[in-house]
Write a protein that holds these residues in place. Structure first.
Motif, short mmCIF file in Angstrom:
data_model
loop_
_atom_site.label_atom_id
_atom_site.label_comp_id
_atom_site.label_asym_id
_atom_site.label_seq_id
_atom_site.Cartn_x
_atom_site.Cartn_y
_atom_site.Cartn_z
N PRO A 181 0.80 -1.23 0.00
CA PRO A 181 0.00 0.00 0.00
C PRO A 181 0.83 1.28 0.00
O PRO A 181 0.30 2.35 -0.23
CB PRO A 181 -0.82 -0.13 1.29
N GLU A 206 -5.35 -3.36 0.85
CA GLU A 206 -5.24 -1.91 0.85
C GLU A 206 -4.57 -1.43 -0.45
O GLU A 206 -4.99 -0.43 -1.05
CB GLU A 206 -4.44 -1.45 2.08
N SER A 263 -3.84 -8.37 4.22
CA SER A 263 -4.38 -7.05 4.56
C SER A 263 -3.66 -5.96 3.77
O SER A 263 -4.28 -5.01 3.29
CB SER A 263 -4.22 -6.79 6.06
N GLU A 264 -2.34 -6.10 3.64
CA GLU A 264 -1.60 -5.08 2.90
C GLU A 264 -1.95 -5.08 1.42
O GLU A 264 -2.08 -4.02 0.80
CB GLU A 264 -0.08 -5.25 3.10
N LEU A 324 -14.44 -6.50 -0.65
CA LEU A 324 -13.48 -5.62 -1.33
C LEU A 324 -13.83 -5.46 -2.80
O LEU A 324 -13.79 -4.35 -3.36
CB LEU A 324 -12.06 -6.16 -1.22
N ARG A 340 -7.20 -1.43 -3.23
CA ARG A 340 -8.06 -0.25 -3.11
C ARG A 340 -7.38 0.97 -3.73
O ARG A 340 -7.98 1.70 -4.52
CB ARG A 340 -8.27 0.06 -1.62
N ILE A 341 -6.13 1.18 -3.34
CA ILE A 341 -5.39 2.36 -3.79
C ILE A 341 -5.14 2.30 -5.30
O ILE A 341 -5.32 3.29 -6.03
CB ILE A 341 -4.04 2.47 -3.02
#
Lengths: 287, 287, 287
Positions: free
Chosen positions: B69, B95, B91-92, B128, B98-99
């Motif tokens: 991320p 993210e 989790s990373e 997600l 998303r970015i």
């Protein structure tokens, strides 16, 4: 792994400038790799992990991908060499790399950094590379764009692949000898600079298909680390490049598409021997 | 990568309905992939990472697995296309996806989502996928179970493999054209729906061994992304499927077990050329 | 996957001590694997992920690498078997392994643990292994060093590779039958101990090249898990080892270097059939 003996090697086994003597040392390094099967701690990227382990096993070494921060210190204390690679870092791997580099520095274990993607664009990993250079890697190995940027030049890199030729960069790389004993720049030919000699070592061979197979550079970095466990840093760097260059050249004679080339390449990494090294090693010393 | 030119392509290069003209466009897309070697940011799963990179390199593109991320935004701003895949998310990586999706949306860079495992059972990743659809992927690509579930149907999926046939699902998939320009459903034959045409594009070919090699679907998603960097979204989706279908068909003529089939498949991905496309592309237009 | 039937199998399908009858059961297990294509949840390491998935697909099973803590419970509830491996754990994977083991225990789903790197040196993962043994794995599978250490002996392990022979360790391993129904120790020959019999099962075959290809052990652990979904734990453990031993033996007759050996190995895993099992299975019962 016998560390005291290894350290003695580093001190006494200086680079020889006679090509024949150099070739003997490379051949002997390959033999020692088969005998000692050094344990190499690799913290590498998700693209490369399987490939790096298979290249090291095929070459004669014993890889262990201990890449979590909770075990990195204990393992770096017993590893014969450490190989770090910033291809697809996670937060936990970043911390593990910090710890492994520091530990290797403390124990005098040779370690290699492959600063994949080093560039102003990829700041997170580049900051980590800058930080751990204080722990004095034995070798910094990368493609021409990475090495040039690390040496302080502005480069338009293209993701993780190089936009520069290796022969454009090797004179720039000298400044990095402040941080490491040897600098290795991969490209159509590979160039190696070492603190212990003014000469540039140029390794010819390989195949234009190697950059078309992912993680070959990452595996070369790990193989350099493996060789540092059994010979001097200079000979280790040269031997790993020769091992790769011969395998790449012969694999391309066997197969011209990337799938079967990759299989043949692994076969030649595994099937390397003293005769192939004597016959195909192509090492130039540039004054 | 020349974004303005690329955007113009999307606007002007509409799907042609004459099979011969379509084949010319597919061939030209393949040629452009070789010439432009577009930089493709891939955030993919641990099973697929090496394979996806090798497929993209073999096909002519330049992959970069920037999946953290901290660098995802900067990299998505320069990538020619972005490929996201929810196979084994961390989790990373979540993210980072998303970015990357948001950034690609902002810069007008085409991006592809492969919603691996999308199902009520695997809620974390499915949430997600739902969330990032707001960033308007160019293409949604998946197997029949994933696409059907994403289209709002109840499906008994089996892990990450499909329990439905592609031909049972393509009429359900139309609703997804609200989110993406094209929807691609892989199966024994592959079906492609695009917003710009009422016709369904059916790609025949391939081999029943492809689903027996892991990550072939993931690699297809990334290859679609690569093609979107050099042609319109419609032609890109078709061209990537044709590239895969021909390679799969010819690889199976070479090898009938998964190990050697996989090597031959990579060889044909790498060895694709205009003649093979003209000879073996099997594209049906269903009204 | 029909759990009640599966549980019934475990209860009724005790190990037979007649070699011919045993061979029939192994052959039938292989047939059931082709028919049922059981869904196997694998939480494995970054080196092995692609390889494990390809081995399971080649063998007839359906792998799903659901390795995040947010989906591990839901998925373990529907998986036919669970395979855990501590090769390169992350914090998220560690938590996912805890959850998956607990869930499998609650639902009566067979699960297999491969405690890669178990040793005093690698404390973080070893503590996790100790902790999850409370959830009663069906099978513990490892190399001789790992199994010996797990059985309470002091071993000088070398990273993740073994420094002990399998035949030095199998008598030590009996204590582990308190935790699992079967213990499998891989090496030049493989040894299997089961709670339900005093006899040691020795599987001959394979090739000395198998440990030179990374993740073969990890894939064997996952294949055992796949077989536990279709037969008793004892037959499952034997069948997976026989499947591997025959493929390894025949692959080595095809190819003697690690690259092409690995391709041939995958081909034989995929091409296994009743005739090859009948002809090449080499099972010894040691009283």
């Amino acid at each position: 792994m016998n560390h005291p003996e290894h350290l003695e090697n580093i001190l006494t086994d200086t680079l020889v400038t006679e090509p024949d003597a150099l070739l003997q040392k490379v051949t002997e390094a390959w033999r020692q790799l088969q005998i000692q099967q050094p344990l190499v701690q690799c913290i590498t990227n998700s693209v490369a992990a399987n490939y790096v382990a298979n290249i090291l096993l095929a070459a004669g070494a014993s890889p262990a991908m201990i890449d979590n921060p909770f075990e990195a210190e204990a393992f770096a204390q017993v590893a014969a060499a450490v190989s770090l690679n910033t291809g697809t870092p996670t937060s936990e791997q970043m911390e593990a790399m910090r710890i492994a580099a520091r530990t290797a520095h403390q124990t005098g274990t040779p370690w290699v950094i492959d600063p994949v993607g080093y560039s102003p664009l990829l700041k997170w990993r580049s900051d980590l590379v800058n930080e751990i250079l204080q722990y004095k890697p034995a070798v910094i190995r990368g493609n021409a764009s990475e090495i040039s940027t690390l040496a302080g030049n502005q480069v338009n890199s293209k993701g993780v692949d190089s936009t520069l030729s290796s022969n454009e960069v090797y004179s720039q790389a000298k400044v990095l000898l402040n941080h490491a004993e040897c600098i290795a720049i991969s490209g159509e030919s590979d160039y190696i600079l070492c603190r212990s000699t003014e000469q540039i070592i140029k390794i010819n061979g390989g195949s234009h298909l190697q950059p078309k197979v992912t993680a070959t550079g990452c595996a070369l970095g790990a193989l350099i680390a493996a060789y540092t466990a059994v010979t001097s840093v200079e000979i280790a760097t040269i031997a790993a490049h020769v091992h790769f260059a011969i395998a790449g050249k012969l694999a391309y004679e066997t197969a011209q598409k990337t799938g079967s080339f990759n299989v043949a390449f692994m076969d030649y990494i595994n099937g390397m021997n003293a005769e192939l090294i004597q016959q195909y090693a192509d090492i130039e010393l540039i004054s």
